[in-house]
Structures are given as C-alpha cells and as structure tokens.
Design an enzyme around this catalytic site. Sequence first.
Site, short mmCIF file in Angstrom:
data_model
loop_
_atom_site.label_atom_id
_atom_site.label_comp_id
_atom_site.label_asym_id
_atom_site.label_seq_id
_atom_site.Cartn_x
_atom_site.Cartn_y
_atom_site.Cartn_z
N ASP A 16 0.86 -1.18 0.00
CA ASP A 16 0.00 0.00 0.00
C ASP A 16 0.90 1.24 0.00
OD1 ASP A 16 -2.32 1.63 0.33
OD2 ASP A 16 -1.95 1.69 2.48
N ASP A 18 -0.15 5.02 1.17
CA ASP A 18 -0.31 5.91 2.32
C ASP A 18 -0.21 5.14 3.62
OD1 ASP A 18 -0.87 8.10 0.58
OD2 ASP A 18 -2.91 7.35 0.34
#
Length: 253
Positions: A16, A18
């Site tokens: 991922d 963020d």
Amino acid sequence: MTDLGLPATILACLFDLDGVVTRTAAVHAAAWKETFDAFLRARDGDGFRPFDAHTDYDEYVDGLPRADGVRSFLASRGIELPDGDPGDPPDAPTVHGVGNRKNALVLEKIRTGGVEAYEGTIRYVGAARAQGLRTALVSSSANAHDVLRAIGAEDLFDVRIDGVVAAARALPGKPNPDTFLAAAADLGVTPERAAVFEDALAGMDAGRSGHFGYVVGLDRVGQADALYAHGADIVVRDLAELGAGATGAGERS
C-alpha cells in the site's frame, strides 16, 4: 527469506502507499477532517459533531476509494447524498463533490508540505528486490504516481495498481481484494505466493479475503489488535523491524 521475515514461498510483495510507503496517511486524515467538518457545520450548524481524524478515519475512510470513503462516513452519521458525477465541482452537494473537495485539499497540503517516505519501507523494498522478489504498489489514490515521483521511488515497483488503473479496469476497491489480485496477476504470481503490506483495516480484510500467502500489518497509530482481528499474520511498527532478530514484531499465534 529469513532476513526479510517472510515465508520461503513468497515471490512477490504488494505494498500500500499511504501509511506504508509514505507518511501521507496523516495528510489524508487532515484533509478529510477539514472537508467533513465544513460539510457538517454547514448542515448542522455550530452544534455539529466533528469528524475524528483518528477513530472516524480508521473505521470509515482509511484505505477505501475516495467516493466509498465519503459514503461510508456519511452513512455512519445517517446522511445520504446523491452520487453526482466524477467531475462535480468541490462545492457540489454530492458524493463526488465532497470527494473532490477533499482531493483538492490533500493535493494542496502535499504541494505545500511535501511528501516524506518511510525510510524503513524504502530499504525493505530495495532488499526484497535485491533478493529477486517482484514488487507492486497497490493504492486507492489517484495521485499515487505523482507521490512516487515526488519521493523518487518510481523504479522500486514493477507494477502499479492505483485509483486510475482501478477505475480503468473497473476494479472495486478495498476491502475487496481485487486491486491486490490484479497486482499479483500482473506480476505473474498466484495470491498464495504474494505478501500484502498494509496499515489499513480495509487492507487487512482484502489480504485475508484474497487468500494471500502472508499479510503484514503496519501499526502506525496503535491499532495492532484490530489489524490482527482483520487478518494480519504479523504486525510491526515499521518494516525495519521485520526479519530475523527484529524487535517489536509479533506474529499471530
């Protein structure tokens, strides 16, 4: 894969953005708070209940595609808006209007404050690639490419499945596993040969429902128990902790 802290069966790592690669989760949370507080104040007056940048963000918004985050949080307050159109202006009283208001704010915050990477993650991705593992970035953000360019990390990922790609392929976002499954497929590996690296509860759900070989939870905000409950195989505070002799890592029993 002892020094990476992964099962020997893992051939690919799916990260991922963020909260995992970059320190932008707090920027997104602040933009959501500013957006939702303005919306709620206009709707309910000075007695409105503010958006909580920790609990509301973690439970209703984090990891979801932008429009889904708007719907999820507003539904928690018993509010329903028409979807509108993706090109709605930021002041439109629609799901896309609210989402576009948030996006404008987060882009301004990134422009003025810059983007900072988690160095532990950058080193880990480099180590994984040095051992021959393939790497992908999986993010609901439509700005992922610009963020990677800002931190000089474009070349660290063989594949990028972001909000733009997901929209073009009609892939549902987290907690559905489709974006991670697409990344694994683009890398040429089956889900059980791939590891998911996520900080969001929705990302844990996606890793579990997609039957990935290993799910690593990044506990940036003190929610280790929730990450385990949503499917993490191991939870660490930073990827620098993951591996042989790492401290602070706790594998699910």
